[in-house]
Design an enzyme around this catalytic site. Sequence first.
Site, PDB file in Angstrom:
ATOM      1  N   MET A 121      -5.598  -7.120   8.852  1.00 22.36           N
ATOM      2  CA  MET A 121      -5.043  -6.321   9.942  1.00 22.36           C
ATOM      3  C   MET A 121      -5.910  -5.092  10.181  1.00 22.36           C
ATOM      4  SD  MET A 121      -1.025  -6.864   9.473  1.00 22.36           S
ATOM      5  CE  MET A 121      -1.017  -6.551   7.750  1.00 22.36           C
TER       6      MET A 121
ATOM      7  N   ARG B 184       5.588 -49.393 -14.593  1.00 21.29           N
ATOM      8  CA  ARG B 184       6.337 -49.891 -13.443  1.00 21.29           C
ATOM      9  C   ARG B 184       5.848 -51.289 -13.066  1.00 21.29           C
ATOM     10  NH1 ARG B 184       5.841 -46.915  -7.802  1.00 21.29           N
ATOM     11  NH2 ARG B 184       3.836 -47.987  -7.755  1.00 21.29           N
TER      12      ARG B 184
ATOM     13  N   HIS C 291     -15.929  -8.847   1.611  1.00 19.10           N
ATOM     14  CA  HIS C 291     -14.913  -9.783   2.109  1.00 19.10           C
ATOM     15  C   HIS C 291     -15.093 -11.165   1.490  1.00 19.10           C
ATOM     16  CE1 HIS C 291     -13.395 -12.740   5.074  1.00 19.10           C
ATOM     17  NE2 HIS C 291     -12.360 -11.924   5.076  1.00 19.10           N
TER      18      HIS C 291
ATOM     19  N   GLU D 235      14.575 -44.377  -5.894  1.00 21.61           N
ATOM     20  CA  GLU D 235      13.736 -44.008  -4.747  1.00 21.61           C
ATOM     21  C   GLU D 235      14.302 -44.541  -3.435  1.00 21.61           C
ATOM     22  OE1 GLU D 235       9.770 -45.609  -5.325  1.00 21.61           O
ATOM     23  OE2 GLU D 235      10.545 -47.437  -6.207  1.00 21.61           O
TER      24      GLU D 235
ATOM     25  N   TYR E 272      12.007 -34.718 -17.938  1.00 23.20           N
ATOM     26  CA  TYR E 272      10.557 -34.535 -17.820  1.00 23.20           C
ATOM     27  C   TYR E 272      10.112 -34.639 -16.364  1.00 23.20           C
ATOM     28  CZ  TYR E 272      10.155 -39.603 -17.211  1.00 23.20           C
ATOM     29  OH  TYR E 272      10.266 -40.863 -16.727  1.00 23.20           O
TER      30      TYR E 272
ATOM     31  N   GLY F 296      -8.163  -7.143   4.672  1.00 20.61           N
ATOM     32  CA  GLY F 296      -8.969  -7.183   5.894  1.00 20.61           C
ATOM     33  C   GLY F 296      -8.342  -7.937   7.059  1.00 20.61           C
TER      34      GLY F 296
ATOM     35  N   ARG G 147       1.245 -47.246 -12.665  1.00 17.09           N
ATOM     36  CA  ARG G 147       1.362 -48.161 -11.509  1.00 17.09           C
ATOM     37  C   ARG G 147       0.516 -49.390 -11.805  1.00 17.09           C
ATOM     38  NH1 ARG G 147       1.002 -42.982  -8.428  1.00 17.09           N
ATOM     39  NH2 ARG G 147       2.718 -42.919  -6.921  1.00 17.09           N
TER      40      ARG G 147
ATOM     41  N   GLY H 174      11.564 -41.503  -7.842  1.00 22.27           N
ATOM     42  CA  GLY H 174      10.368 -41.753  -7.031  1.00 22.27           C
ATOM     43  C   GLY H 174      10.549 -40.977  -5.737  1.00 22.27           C
ATOM     44  N   THR H 175      10.213 -39.707  -5.809  1.00 27.09           N
ATOM     45  CA  THR H 175      10.547 -38.840  -4.671  1.00 27.09           C
ATOM     46  C   THR H 175       9.619 -39.039  -3.474  1.00 27.09           C
ATOM     47  OG1 THR H 175       9.419 -37.139  -5.940  1.00 27.09           O
ATOM     48  CG2 THR H 175      11.822 -37.031  -5.849  1.00 27.09           C
ATOM     49  N   ASN H 176       8.537 -39.812  -3.659  1.00 25.04           N
ATOM     50  CA  ASN H 176       7.722 -40.125  -2.468  1.00 25.04           C
ATOM     51  C   ASN H 176       8.537 -41.030  -1.555  1.00 25.04           C
ATOM     52  OD1 ASN H 176       5.674 -38.820  -3.856  1.00 25.04           O
ATOM     53  ND2 ASN H 176       4.769 -40.712  -4.618  1.00 25.04           N
ATOM     54  N   ASP H 177       9.043 -42.112  -2.135  1.00 24.76           N
ATOM     55  CA  ASP H 177       9.851 -43.018  -1.324  1.00 24.76           C
ATOM     56  C   ASP H 177      11.207 -42.422  -0.988  1.00 24.76           C
ATOM     57  OD1 ASP H 177       8.582 -45.477  -0.532  1.00 24.76           O
ATOM     58  OD2 ASP H 177       8.253 -45.822  -2.672  1.00 24.76           O
TER      59      ASP H 177
ATOM     60  N   ARG I 189      -3.368   2.933   8.769  1.00 25.24           N
ATOM     61  CA  ARG I 189      -3.685   1.631   8.179  1.00 25.24           C
ATOM     62  C   ARG I 189      -2.448   0.762   8.082  1.00 25.24           C
ATOM     63  NH1 ARG I 189      -8.463   2.673   4.552  1.00 25.24           N
ATOM     64  NH2 ARG I 189      -8.540   4.913   4.409  1.00 25.24           N
TER      65      ARG I 189
ATOM     66  N   SER J 297      13.854 -42.794 -13.129  1.00 23.87           N
ATOM     67  CA  SER J 297      12.715 -41.947 -12.774  1.00 23.87           C
ATOM     68  C   SER J 297      12.741 -41.782 -11.258  1.00 23.87           C
ATOM     69  CB  SER J 297      11.411 -42.593 -13.223  1.00 23.87           C
ATOM     70  OG  SER J 297      10.336 -41.788 -12.796  1.00 23.87           O
TER      71      SER J 297
ATOM     72  N   ARG K 242      -3.270  -1.283  -6.529  1.00 24.11           N
ATOM     73  CA  ARG K 242      -2.406  -2.468  -6.435  1.00 24.11           C
ATOM     74  C   ARG K 242      -2.797  -3.407  -7.562  1.00 24.11           C
ATOM     75  NH1 ARG K 242      -5.301  -4.782  -0.978  1.00 24.11           N
ATOM     76  NH2 ARG K 242      -7.373  -4.777  -1.860  1.00 24.11           N
TER      77      ARG K 242
ATOM     78  N   LYS L 189       0.829  -1.198   0.000  1.00 26.87           N
ATOM     79  CA  LYS L 189       0.000   0.000   0.000  1.00 26.87           C
ATOM     80  C   LYS L 189       0.870   1.257   0.000  1.00 26.87           C
ATOM     81  CE  LYS L 189      -4.104   1.485   2.458  1.00 26.87           C
ATOM     82  NZ  LYS L 189      -5.147   0.578   2.054  1.00 26.87           N
TER      83      LYS L 189
ATOM     84  N   CYS M 199       8.622 -38.946 -10.939  1.00 27.52           N
ATOM     85  CA  CYS M 199       7.229 -39.392 -10.948  1.00 27.52           C
ATOM     86  C   CYS M 199       6.609 -39.378  -9.558  1.00 27.52           C
ATOM     87  CB  CYS M 199       7.102 -40.764 -11.586  1.00 27.52           C
ATOM     88  SG  CYS M 199       7.972 -42.042 -10.674  1.00 27.52           S
TER      89      CYS M 199
HETATM   90  C1  PEP Z   1       7.518 -42.738  -5.433  1.00 26.82           C
HETATM   91  O1  PEP Z   1       7.939 -43.426  -4.519  1.00 26.82           O
HETATM   92  O2  PEP Z   1       7.820 -41.545  -5.579  1.00 26.82           O
HETATM   93  C2  PEP Z   1       6.577 -43.296  -6.419  1.00 26.82           C
HETATM   94  C3  PEP Z   1       6.190 -42.605  -7.452  1.00 26.82           C
HETATM   95  O3  PEP Z   1       6.089 -44.526  -6.174  1.00 26.82           O
HETATM   96  P1  PEP Z   1       4.927 -44.857  -5.142  1.00 26.82           P
HETATM   97  O4  PEP Z   1       4.327 -43.576  -4.698  1.00 26.82           O
HETATM   98  O5  PEP Z   1       3.953 -45.703  -5.873  1.00 26.82           O
HETATM   99  O6  PEP Z   1       5.670 -45.586  -4.089  1.00 26.82           O
HETATM  100 MG    MG Z   2       7.789 -45.554  -4.637  1.00 29.84          MG
END
Ligand code: PEP
Ligand code: MG
Length: 928
Positions: A113, A677, A488, A800, A906, A111, A594, A821-824, A102, A819, A370, A31, A886
């Site tokens: 603050m 997979r 609001h 992974e 990718y 709104g 999967r 597997g960033t979850n694991d 203000r 690939s 703004r 502001k 993935c």
């Molecule tokens: C992972 O581990 O990132 C993955 C894609 O496999 P999943 O989630 O099925 O274990």
């Molecule tokens: Mg996995």
Amino acid sequence: MAGKKVIKYVYSFGAGKTEGKADMKQLLGGKGANLAEMSGLGLPVPPGFTITTEACARYYKKGPKALFSSIESQIDNALARIERSLGKTFGRGPKPLLLSVRSGAAVSMPGMMDTVLNLGLNPSTVKAMITLTSNERFVMDSYRRFIQMFGDVVLGVDHHDFEAELDAVKKKCRATLDTDLSAEHLADVVNRYKRLVKKKTGKTFPDDPRAQLIAGIDAVFKSWSNPRALKYCELNNIRGLLGTAVNVQAMVFGNGGDNSATGVAFTRDPSTGENKFFYGEYLVNAQGEDVVAGIRTPQQITIKGSRKWAAAQGIPESKRKKDFASLQERMPKAFKQLDAIRVKLERHYRDMQDLEFTIEDGTLYMLQTRNGKRTAAAAVRIAMDLIKEKLITEKAAVLSIDPNSLDQLLHPVFVKSSEEKARKLTSGLPASPGAATGQIVFSAEEAEIQAAENRPVILCRIETSPEDIGGMAVAKGILTARGGMTSHAAVVARGMGTCCVAGAGDVKINYKAGNLTVQGVKLKRGDWVSLNGSTGAVYRGQIATVEPKLSGPFGKIMRLADKYRKLKVRTNADTPFDTRAAVRFGAEGIGLCRTEHMFFEGKRIIAFRRLILVAETVKTLRGKLTLAEGEEKKVLEKALKAPLKQYRQALKELLPLQRKDFVGIFKALQGRPCTVRLLDPPLHEFLPHDTAGQKEMARLMNVKPADVKHLVESLHEFNPMLGHRGCRLGLTYPEVTEMQARAICEAAAAVKGSKPEIMVPLVGHVKELVDQKTIILATIKAVEKEKKTRLNVLIGTMIEVPRAAMTADAIATEAEFFSFGTNDLTQMGCGFSRDDAAKFLGEYVERGVYEHDPFQVLDRDGVGRLVEIAVRQGKKTRRDIKLGICGEHGGDPDSIEFCHGVGLDYVSCSPYRIPIARLAAAQAALRG
Ligand code: PEP
Ligand code: MG
């Protein structure tokens, strides 16, 4: 102290020299920076000054006393400038200067603050103001507003208590509206307010203007850490700000009579992005807070807008002109000036602006500009239009849209025929587009409770306030009985992408009774209603929805994103249906199919359970056989016969089913690559754990229920996520790998142009991959021979397991692609169980141990480092190794930026996140 550098905490604007600029948002808040910029542009901005966010930081670090001792003289100087430029004096007649105080952080927090207006009034300045304006009523109204705001914000007296006093006076003199109150009535209100303050705080309301000012500034700094502001920051992921700035500005009055007004405007339609007419609302004889608070429903500023509004409300033109005239008709001179400022500001900022203005006795003042909040649809349209208007470049357009906001465009709208058949109850303002069906709740708390049980809720409120933010965030839709497009409810819902119908005046809500009445229909808590946020229609009951169209400006911005991005975008999909949806969204292949989901459908689960039932026996007998000789061998061979037959039979049954799935998916992909997979989850996930289910399985498999129970128990693992899963299954049950590889290869042979990529999960050691690859290669060869064809199949692995990342050079000798597997990898890298960490991760994020939930936004410093190592090591061995991601992070813009930076080929994400990923990938490329 000699030589000590004085830190500048106060920046003046509009009073002679303007000291700030638009690019000083971090220091002056949004502001403050924009007020300075507008002053610099020569626009009519009431003079004032901004106390910096650094002062706020010091306030919290050193305490109020220390801060004020270092800024008081700077405040005095800035105040003197305002006095000089206006010829008014703060705290004294004949022309008393009144101030607004203000908040304004670097990021807009509507709104959230606190604000105090009309500061500087006391019995003596009130007197002077009456003499000056000859309008006692107006002065008394300003005074009572000031006491109310100051009492609430600074002294902590509940605003409901003030409302009760006001209502009591209204009742006494039989007034319905505030505007019906005379100067004497308002004097009565003032006295009551003062008594209320004394009663509640034990202190007399302060008359000293300077004390009022310091207390007002103090209160704004304090409001930076109030629960509403904290919740807003949490919901909007706002971090790392120094604090709020405080803007102290000369008051201008929109409530001085019928030649005064106040309003809010957008330079383009914030819902659709259209640039057909100047889009805004105003109220005659009102202060700014009246417009945003949604207490009176405001009118349109243009004739065109007013006519459109009247048509939607069924108001005839003659009545519109008389009772609801536009600003253009009522105050043509001020409107013309405002319209010219609109053009000037858009050109200057090269973006759609959200303006606040006040007209004081015919003179226009700009109080704010703004970059306007907008729906995703509007953001896309505006970006494409601004390119056409040569105000921005393609690159700037791509960078101007928040990728996550595209989610709003990908959500369903009502099925037209179902909507036509639905019973329309009433209509309100189309405040935030989209369609919502849900059950009625009347409070934010109720909304949160019901939503936690997965019930879709529609939050119905007379009007919303910042306290409702938690409930608004979880509601499918929001319905308010009062308030305009800038109320609001409307502003917050648009920001959240939540469907909202505002100001549906026919809806009478009774919080106490837990019901609402509309056109003679009574609906209670839990009843179903549907809202069309694009038309404002409110319906009774549920209405079916359809997927949105992805053409027009949306298609264009996607094409632009594709032009600039380097990363390819694939999808995680395991059915032909999802694949087709993903291709429509622009998927360039499947990054993760999967296969386990395929085993759950219909009859397949029976075949798969049969396989699991005998797999253990086959494995044990085979183990013994390798050591046995003579008679023992013969006995074992005989014993193996039946289970082996059953095992093969189960595999035989599964093969065509899997093949059919792959054929469907490959066809849907039309030559795009597909990473399939191999089986990943532990086998017990496929078995029934309840007694009834085990009995049923035993009946179907022709065994005793105890056998099934025993099987389930024997497969039990204490830590299944680190147990017998992924390639570890393939090592134990090679026939399953072979069956899956065969299904993939046969499907590829059947669908011309298929590009399967067979992916081995959970590899930690290169030898695991070698083992599985041997089976896969042999299968490819066999199918090629049988089908007399050459197949184009890649073999690779997921990265992974941290060990795989650290030994990626060795793994790349065998893998043609990685690939991530960033979850694991997050689970094992951070040591957070995917199943249990949610219980405490929230606290980790709250305390700032991790900036975000590492399962949602990639932990660059830890897990990201593992990815970097694997990329480097993998490329060292195989220069052209194909690299993708993935895990869920493949659809998160921040993580996508990281993936771009480390040089992945990718990202792969769920179908609905593909447009988000395309845009995020382009932004990553443009940011470099
Ligand atoms: C992972 O581990 O990132 C993955 C894609 O496999 P999943 O989630 O099925 O274990
Ligand atoms: Mg996995």
